[in-house]
Every structure is written in C-alpha cells, then in structure tokens.
Design an enzyme around this catalytic site. Structure first.
Site, mmCIF file in Angstrom:
data_model
loop_
_atom_site.group_PDB
_atom_site.id
_atom_site.type_symbol
_atom_site.label_atom_id
_atom_site.label_comp_id
_atom_site.label_asym_id
_atom_site.label_seq_id
_atom_site.Cartn_x
_atom_site.Cartn_y
_atom_site.Cartn_z
ATOM 1 N N HIS A 271 3.314 -15.869 15.830
ATOM 2 C CA HIS A 271 2.333 -16.734 15.032
ATOM 3 C C HIS A 271 0.981 -16.064 14.724
ATOM 4 O O HIS A 271 0.863 -15.002 15.390
ATOM 5 C CB HIS A 271 1.968 -17.785 16.061
ATOM 6 C CG HIS A 271 0.828 -18.595 15.771
ATOM 7 N ND1 HIS A 271 -0.529 -18.671 16.311
ATOM 8 C CD2 HIS A 271 0.584 -19.899 14.762
ATOM 9 C CE1 HIS A 271 -1.354 -19.375 15.747
ATOM 10 N NE2 HIS A 271 -0.847 -20.090 14.581
ATOM 11 N N HIS A 316 -7.496 -14.847 8.628
ATOM 12 C CA HIS A 316 -7.383 -16.327 9.083
ATOM 13 C C HIS A 316 -8.921 -17.269 8.660
ATOM 14 O O HIS A 316 -9.220 -18.093 9.304
ATOM 15 C CB HIS A 316 -7.438 -16.296 10.644
ATOM 16 C CG HIS A 316 -7.142 -17.360 11.362
ATOM 17 N ND1 HIS A 316 -7.828 -17.941 12.364
ATOM 18 C CD2 HIS A 316 -5.919 -18.058 11.359
ATOM 19 C CE1 HIS A 316 -7.271 -18.931 12.841
ATOM 20 N NE2 HIS A 316 -5.961 -18.986 12.207
#
Length: 1115
Positions: A271, A316
C-alpha cells in the site's frame, strides 16, 4: 566518493567521504545491490561536483538492514576502474561465507578491532573486557572474569586476538546444550561421524545424510585440524547454524502448482508503495518500489497526479515529496523480475487529467514494451490466466471505460471514507503557541479547515516497534477486569511473588488475579484461606469466550467470575472459602524512583507549595516531579508538578480503578506513565524530560532567590485536554471574564472536557481550554476526518484574508473567520503566493456553502478517463462499489475486482460473512484487495490474517513499517520460494467452508496438527540501541483461524544474559486448521519493571515448520 580498500578478513569496504572528510565502513553482508550509474540522491545533492562525471565511471552500493537502505555513491577516475570495482564487489558478495563458523570468526575479529582501534596496543585489558561483556549482554562477576581472562592472557597480562577469540568462545558455549542434545551419541566431549549420523537419524528424522556429512567435514576441517570428530563447541555451533535452521529448505523454491487462475492465490501486496515512512511528511522514492519488489511483493501502488511540468508525478498529496512517474516505472521495469518471474500488478490511483493520462499510457507502452499486458491472452476467457501464463508480465489495475465509450465521468461513492484526495487543499502552516510558531498539517474540506501535528519522521524511524503494538505502556482496555485493583497484570516473579503479596496483606479471603505465565490468554487466581496461599488457574473455553474455576460454573468474563465469588462460596475437594473479601493492593514501586517525593533520600512531605519552591529554582523547560495528592487521593493519588517555560503547572492524574488515565491513554502504574511522556507530548508539545532527581533537588536548595518571572495557576490541569468530545452552541454566550469561552449560536466547540457540575472547558478558534456553561451547548458526534483520532483541531470555514506578520520566517498570516465568531483563526505561511492560494480556496468553499450545495455534490470528483489509458486495463478492472444484491443477481465477472478499506472489509466479514465468503469461494473468479484505513498516517498496519482467511487475495500493507502485521506478511510469503504467490488450500474453494467455524473442519476433512516444541537456548540476543544487559524470554504464538490463536512463553527469563541464554522448556501445541496458521517465535527482554521489550522474531507457516532440533534466525 572514491573507493579506498577492501578488508577481506571482515568482509568490509572502506571508503573516504570526500565531502565530509571521514571514513565509511560498509559490511558486505549487508549489501543488497551494486548498481551502475548515478541512481542515488547523493549525485543530485552534489550536482555541481558530479555533473561532469560520466555515468560509466559511477556506481551505487545499496546496503543496510532497514526498509530504507543506505547508499554508498562511488565515482572513479576511469570507466575501467569502475567496472573493475563492481566486478570485485559482486564476486565478493557472491562468495560471502555462509557457514556459521566463518561468520562467527568474522564477528570475533570485528569486535576485537573495535576494542583496539583507539589504543596504541593491539591487545585487550581486563577492564576493556569487562566493558565488552556488558556490551554483549553477558553479566559476569569481575572475579570470575579475571579467572577466565588469566587462562587465555599472554605473557604481558593482556589478550591478543587468539586469546580474545578463545575466551569469548568459552562465554558463548553452553555445555548443557551439548549434553542434552548430543549426550547419548557423544564420546565424552566429542562426537564422531557415526555418532553424528545417529543424531541426524534419531533426533532430526533425517533420511539423507550426504549434505550433512559434508557440513560435518567442513566443521572438522575448520575447527579440529583434520581429526575425524567435532568437539563440543563445534557440535553446539552446528545446532545454531543456518545448515540446521527450522525452515525446510525445499520450500525455499517454487513448489506449488502455478497453473491455476491467479485468483486462486494469495498475492503479496503493498500500500502506498512510494513512501519511505509516514503518510504525512515522509519522502516518496522510486527506491521504495525496488525494495518492495525485491522482497517478493507482486502488487504495488502508484498514486499518480498531474505534474507541474506536464509529466505525471507520484506522491501522497500531503507534505510527502514527489517522485517522477517515469522514474518509478523504470525502476519497476528494471527490478520486477529479479527475485520472482511471476506477474507484477500495478494498482493505479488515478488523479490525473485526461491530458496527462495520455502521457502516462504512452510511457507505460514505451517503458514496459512487451512486458505490459494490453489484451487478453485468449478469446472468450471466463477466468483469469495463471501466474505461469503471465510470467514476466506487468498488469495494470484501475477503473476502465465501458465498451464503446470514448470518455466517461466517474463519480466517487457517496459513502466512501473521507480521504485527503477529497480535500481541496492541504499543506503545512504555522500556528502561534506562546512566542513560537509551531508547524501543523492542514487540510481544507467542504466545510472545515482541520489540522494535525506533523510527525517527525526521524523519530518515527528510530522508534519503530517490531510488533505493531506500541512498545510503551499505553494499551487498549477491552476487558472489565483490566481496570480493577485486584487485577495485577503480569506479575514479575510469578507464583512466588503473588503468594508474597497475599501473605503480606494477611487477610483471610484476600485475593489477586494475574496473567498466567503458562497458559496463553488465561489468568491465575491467588488468595489466602486459613493463613495458606492457594493458586487456581482461571481456565477458558477455546471455542467461546468463557472463563471458569470449575467447569459447572462458567462466566463470560473474568470480571463476572470474580464478582460472583466475592458474594458466593467456592468449594473444591481441597478447600472451602466463603467468599473473596479484600483485593490485594499493588506494590508501591514508584517510591523508589528519584523523581517521586517523598523518597528515601528526601523523606519530608512534598506538597504543592514545596513543589513550586523547587521548580521555581530549576530553569529547565520540562522539569518535573511526582508527588502524592494532598487531599488524600479523593481526586487521584498522584500529582505531576512541572515547569513549562515560565509557568508552573500541576496535573492531577485521574484513576480508573487501578489504572492511571491521561487523555485517552491508560497506564498500569506511574513509572510507565512517566516513561511514556518522556518521549511523547504531555502538555502542548512539552515532554517530561528533566526529572527533579537528587542532583537537581540539591541544586534548587543551593539557589537562594526565587525566580519572580515564573507564574503559577491556582487550578489543576485536567488530564483530558485532548478530548474528542465536541459540542454545538444552542445559545450565544458572551461573558466579560477573559478566562471564559465566548461563542455564538451554531459554533462548534472542540476538545471538550466535562467537569462535575455545570461548567465545562473547550477550544474555539484561538480560545484554548476556556470555561463555558454546559447548558448552553449540545453534544455532537465528531465529523469523519482524514486525520482520524490524530486530528488536533478544526475551524468552521468562513471568509478568509491575508495580512503581514512580524515573524520573518513566516511573513504572511492567513485569517479565517468562523461564520458566527468575530475572532479569526490565524495561521502563518512563508510566502504571499501560498497565502493567496489558501485564501482563494477557502473563500471559494465558503461561497459554495452559502449557496447550499450539498455535501455529496462537493465530495464527488469528476474524474475523466482517457481512452488510451483505459485500453491498458485488462485483467484488474476496478469496480467502484460492491453491492451484494447486484453481484448475486449479475454474477461475478472474472476481470472485475473490488477494493475494501480494512474497516469496510471487517464490517463485511462481520455483518454478512456468508456473502463475503461466497464472493471469494468456489471457483475464486474475482480478485479483491484490502488496504489500510485512511487515517493510519503513521503508516502502521492492520492484522492481515482474517482477510487472508476469508479468501481475499491482495491484503495490502505498508511495507516500510516493520511492525507485527508486516512480520506476519513476510512469514506468510516466505513459502513457495518467496515468489509472492501462495496457492490457497483446496478447502477454501468449497461452499461449506467458514474459517471461523470449528464444525466445518470435519466436513472438509481438515486434519489437526499436534507438535511438541522445546525452547532450548539462544545466542547473541542484543537489543538494538540499548546499553542495558538483557534478560530474555521466548514466546511461541500461533496466528491463524480465530479458534487456533494461542500463545505460550517460557516460564522463566534468563537474568542478565542475552549472549547465551538457556531455557530447555517444552510445550505441546495443537492447531486445528494448520493450513491457515503461522507460528511466530518472538524473543523479548524483561526489564527491571517486569515489562517486556522486543528483541527479535521469526515467523513461519505452520505446515512448513521443521519439528526437529533446529535453530530459528531472529529478525
């Protein structure tokens, strides 16, 4: 950096850093890769010096034991020299000695060189040796050490390398291990070839001896000068060697059927693969992909966004750095099939515009070429191809356009977890706290500006725990008994210590409950009856949560059991007791601590006034002491008095039964509380870092004048100032008192602390922990937040403007007005451009809210998909939402797949387990993927076991965090040659299988497995970064189906010896469903408080574990 030398004796490379003017030693045992060219950031950092150096003259050595590897960047005068060095390094890496004896000799030599490095003599003194024994966690008296030292010393009374090696070998060797394991096959203190073969046949159940005979001869040649036997030292060394490891080597290659559809396998999955640390502010790096892929990971994630220069980037969308999309896919191409030839799946989080999606699709084609799957292998397919059919192929996973559509607008699900990708803007701004501007991470949602503390990545890296659980004292409180004074938790000293405690109380019927030392997840009861201490095991039913002392009377909790016997008699054949009466109090260990007053050095009473006199004279921010409360404990026994800048504060520590409560954290004792807050924020960023010990106390008494500029508050601080409770004002409140909270109707008050009576405290904008009447507000549920429990505050969005700031580092202030508050919230930024961006977006959000646009309309994101990109999605077409009724009606489509957050997966498995099983069972048509919940911003992991057991193929974890879930993941996928694909057992394809039902085992002909484990001994168990000598113990844990999970531990710890501890304790373990189970060996160190500190672990699939006299290498 030029190469300097290779030390062949210790397998090290020595280089001189030309910039920092220092030598760097790199162990070849830690080298993972030697890569040609300028692939490290060192070349970017020194760009002006290295830009003229050709790539062919450079290479990078990647080394280390952590997820984020160190780099040694090398530039040499010529291409030929660079190639020569690379060939030499690769040759030495390939020829690294693998035998335990050789590695042990290298370790001895390295330790010796460290000890003599800063001396003129090449020998070691007795004093140096004493320091060394402490460093290697081996406590030995000076007299005994001197006696051993003299046996091996030279004529000068020192140790040379030969004497040092012999002496340390004596420390390392345990004759008892030789006697217990080889005694019946040995000839005195040696074992010949015939005896060794008998040992292999009878103890190890070995049928083939050829490989071991060659090891025997190597040991003989290395250690006994060609004699045809091994001495006791060499025989025990063999037991600890990799040649005798617990892992069966045949499972180190691909042995499973790889021709089944891909959906029949568990697939190692990552992830947010690009991150090297936490989710907020860590570095994004292409090297993270290399590290994951080389560890066998076969599904990696790419969060792709529009890049400012027209090319996509990966990051991110927080304070994490950006990495070029092109760099990432090139790294994937170069390393995808180094450790495994089976397919790699790229899970694409697509946030790009159509224009940059087209660029992305083009780069996929150019970089991957024929590796990329761009069409189905066969027409009319009804199931996924096999891993064998897709060897060395790259598969893309993302949303796909419906047939015949040129372009479609996809809407996000309305019930989707709020994520940072749903926010309009996020980034770092500064909030004034006292005289300082402290950094916080902000995110703008549809109606709020929310913020959280910024995680210090360096601290996070240094404090990573093995185990997924926090190594400090904060633990989840799930059982009612946990907070009761009669529950003593883990009692250091076990049965004898518990007996001493009840006898000291001396009351008939006095009792305590403790955690069992012998039985996992069980408890032990100790009580006094007729002046005799009795011990009873509180047994538990393995198939349901039931506790009992006698089988005929069972209870649903330990608390219920004790409550019953406090009112009713307990009768067995051995004794009768009318009822349990008085709980045994906890021992007062804190009175021995130097920061607690009164103590044996300063026995006089310490009250509030006295504490303030002391702290006024100690000008240290974070100075503190702990004392008893002057009111006799009515509002808590303990008070922490501390200094924060020029203010003195007093904090009453609340109590919940036997537990101490600060904010939402609970502690078993005051020592653990103090230890925890020595490294964590106790009050507005302040840590308890300067205990007022004897030295500081004497210093305070030597200072005559008090500091007049130190201020005190008449109130006690409440320890729940970080409450998650929120209130909405139902009436306006405008008091004149400056210590009271001012608000208007509709304002949301956060961090609310409820006091007895009418008056509460809370935060609103810049008003922090001010008093307000509780009858003016109503409680509301906190809104979902991307920061979850880590959110520190929120500001309802109103109009915003920008003004100048006096702080040079952050010269612009963003002012945000709450719709109903005249006091603006202020945050500072370093540039006018950034301030204007925030202002415009906040005003835009506010204007939308005044037009009554619905929340769902704001959260829905218009996400156009480019035709060129859509064509590349073949076998992993993401479906936005899983609706059980639709799937049951339409059936399962083999190339569709659904992703679940860990919370949604857990909810599905709990609420509708039959559907979740049906979705994955029988023909295992479709893929599914589970990933961590959105607010794990520290990159922690969830337990993957249940998702695997229910059939989910891709259970994605944060590979950069080496916690307990990640350790289980490595254990799961070390089988089948660590290729990243593990075939599920056959029973998981049947309709009548539920992993949580014991009765299904017989229906599916699943055979249980019972085996004995003897924990014999260990070597060189060091706690990294810890100077204290360890006292290790071992836990053996089974993690699998719910009914199989269990833990046993050695009943004793070996005091002050982590170098060669010896236990020799046996356990019998039964596993009902061994195909789903992992076995985990963990070593912990029991400290002076009786608490355990992680040392190392090793995890294996139960089916593949060798049940013989074997060694397990700790990670």
């Amino acid at each position: 950096m030029p190469m300097d030398n290779i030390l062949y004796e210790t397998y090290e490379v020595i280089c001189k850093n030309s910039k920092l003017e220092r030598l760097i030693n790199v162990s070849l045992f830690q080298v993972k890769e030697v890569r040609p060219g300028k692939s490290s950031k060192d070349f970017e950092r020194w760009k002006s010096d290295t830009k003229k150096i050709e790539n062919s003259r450079c290479f990078v050595v990647y080394y280390g034991i952590d997820f984020r590897l160190n780099t040694l960047s090398v530039a040499l005068p010529t291409k030929k020299e660079a190639e020569g060095w690379m060939k030499a390094l690769e040759y030495l890496i390939e020829k690294r000695p693998t035998s335990y004896l050789a590695q042990l000799d290298i370790w001895f030599l390295k330790q010796y060189e460290i000890m003599v490095a800063n001396t003129n003599q090449h020998t070691i003194t007795l004093k140096q040796m004493k320091d060394f024994t402490n460093r290697i966690s081996y406590k030995i008296s000076t007299g005994k050490l001197k006696e051993s030292f003299q046996t091996f010393q030279n004529e000068n009374g020192d140790l040379n390398i030969f004497g040092f090696t012999k002496l340390v070998r004596e420390f390392l060797h345990d004759e008892q291990v030789f006697t217990d394991c080889f005694g019946k096959y040995a000839l005195g203190s040696k074992i010949d070839l015939n005896g060794f073969q008998e040992f292999l046949q009878h103890e190890q159940n070995e049928l083939s001896f050829n490989e071991y005979i060659s090891f025997f001869r190597d040991y003989v040649k290395a250690g006994s000068k060609g004699l045809a036997y091994m001495n006791a030292h060499e025989a025990v060394d063999f037991l600890f060697s990799k040649q005798n490891q617990v892992w069966n080597k045949k499972y180190g290659t691909v042995y499973q059927d790889m021709t089944r559809p891909m959906s029949h396998y568990w697939i190692a999955s990552s992830h947010n693969t690009y991150l090297t640390g936490g989710q907020v502010s860590s570095e994004s790096s292409a090297e993270s992909y290399v590290r994951c892929i080389r560890q066998g990971c076969r599904c990696v994630e790419l969060d792709v966004w529009d890049g400012a220069d027209g090319s996509p980037v990966i990051y991110h969308r927080m304070l994490t750095t950006k990495v070029a999309f092109l760099d990432v896919i090139k790294a994937i191409r170069d390393h995808a099939f180094v450790t495994s030839e089976y397919p790699v799946i790229l899970s694409i989080e697509n946030h790009c515009s159509v224009k940059q999606q087209k660029i992305m699709a083009k780069k996929f084609d150019e970089v991957f070429g024929k590796m990329l799957v761009t069409s189905q292998l066969f027409k009319e397919e009804t199931q996924l191809p096999s891993p064998s059919q897709l060897k060395r192929k790259i598969i893309l996973k993302c949303k796909k356009l419906p047939k015949h559509a040129k372009e479609i607008i996809e809407y996000a699900e309305q019930n989707k977890d709020l994520d940072l990708s749903d926010t309009f803007k996020n980034g770092k701004m500064y909030v004034q706290e006292g005289s300082k501007w402290e950094p916080y991470f902000f995110a703008l949602t549809h109606d709020q500006l929310i913020y959280t503390e910024i995680v210090d990545e360096s601290d996070q890296t240094n404090n990573n725990d093995d185990d997924g659980s926090d190594s400090n004292s904060v633990k989840p409180i799930e059982e009612l008994h946990y907070s009761k004074k009669w529950f003593h938790g883990k009692v250091h000293g076990g049965v004898r210590a518990a007996e001493d405690r009840v006898k000291k109380l001396g009351v008939d019927g006095g009792f305590l409950v403790r955690q069992s030392d012998t039985y996992a997840a069980e408890y032990a009861l100790c009580f006094l009856s007729q002046d005799k201490a009795h011990h009873l095991r509180i047994k538990s039913n393995p198939e349901q949560t039931r506790y009992f002392l006698i089988p005929s009377k069972q209870f649903d909790s330990v608390y219920s059991l004790i409550s019953y016997y406090r009112k009713n008699p307990l009768e067995t054949k051995d004794f009768y007791i009318e009822k349990f009466t008085t709980p045994v109090p906890q021992p007062e260990r804190h009175e021995q601590q130097p920061w607690f007053y009164p103590n044996h050095n300063f026995p006089e009473k310490m009250d509030r006034k006295k504490a303030e006199e002391v702290l006024r004279k100690i000008p240290l921010n974070g100075a503190f002491l702990v004392r008893y409360s002057s009111d006799g404990g009515a509002n808590g026994r303990f008070v922490i008095s501390f200094r924060v800048e020029n203010h003195l504060k007093h904090c009453r520590v609340k109590e919940d039964g036997r537990l101490l409560v600060v904010s939402s954290n609970r502690f078993e004792n005051i020592e653990k509380l103090v230890t925890y807050y020595a490294t964590k924020s106790f009050y507005r960023g302040l840590k308890l870092k300067h205990p007022v010990n004897e030295e500081l106390y004497k210093f305070a008494h030597s200072v005559e004048a008090l500091d007049d500029k130190v201020y005190t508050s008449p109130d006690y601080l409440d320890t729940n100032t970080n409450s998650s409770t929120q209130c909405r004002a139902i009436s306006p409140y405008h008091p004149l008192d400056p210590d009271s909270l001012t608000f208007d109707r509709g304002d949301v008050i956060t961090n609310v602390v409820k006091h007895d009576g009418v008056w509460w405290k809370g935060d609103l904008g810049e008003q922090i922990q001010k008093t307000f009447p509780s009858n003016f507000v109503e409680e509301v549920e906190p809104a979902d937040s991307p920061f979850g429990e880590l959110q520190k505050g929120s500001i309802p969005v109103g109009k915003a403007d920008v003004e100048k700031n006096t702080d040079e580092a952050n010269p612009y202030i963003l002012k945000v007005y709450s719709p109903s508050s005249p006091v603006p919230f202020k945050a500072a930024v370093p540039s006018y451009k950034e301030a204007k961006e925030w202002q415009e977006l906040i005003n835009s959000v506010y204007n939308r809210s005044t037009k009554k646009v619905s929340q769902s309309d704001l959260i829905q994101k218009k996400n156009k998909i480019a035709q060129e990109f859509s064509k590349q999605i073949i076998y992993c077409c993401t479906v936005s939402k899983l609706i059980p009724e639709d799937v049951r009606m339409k059936g399962r489509i083999f190339n569709h797949m659904t992703s679940f957050t860990e919370l949604l997966a857990e909810k599905q498995m709990s609420i509708d387990p039959e559907f979740y099983l049906w979705y994955h069972e029988v023909f295992q048509v479709q893929f599914s993927r589970v990933y961590p919940r959105f607010n794990r911003i520290d990159s922690s992991n969830y337990n993957p076991i249940r998702s695997w057991n229910f059939g989910c193929q891709m259970v994605a974890l944060n590979y950069q965090t080496p916690d307990r879930p990640m350790q289980l993941n490595h254990g799961k996928f070390r089988q089948n040659g660590s290729c990243g694909y593990v075939l599920k057992p056959e029973f998981m394809f049947r309709k009548n299988f539920n992993p949580g039902r014991v009765r299904d085992l017989e229906l599916n002909e699943i055979q249980s497995l019972t085996f004995e484990i003897t924990i014999i001994a260990a070597r060189q168990l060091f706690r990294i970064g810890n100077k204290f000598i360890s006292s290790p113990f071992v836990e053996v844990e089974i993690i699998g189906a719910d009914f199989d999970c269990q833990k046993v531990r050695t009943t004793k710890y070996v005091a002050d010896n982590g170098f060669n501890p010896f236990w020799n304790e046996k356990f019998t373990i039964k596993v009902l469903n061994p195909d789903l189970a992992l076995i985990r060996f963990s070593v912990s160190d029991e400290d002076s408080f009786g608490d355990s500190q992680f040392v190392g672990q090793a995890t294996y699939p139960v089916r593949l574990y060798e049940n013989k006299t074997r060694t397990g290498e700790q990670k």
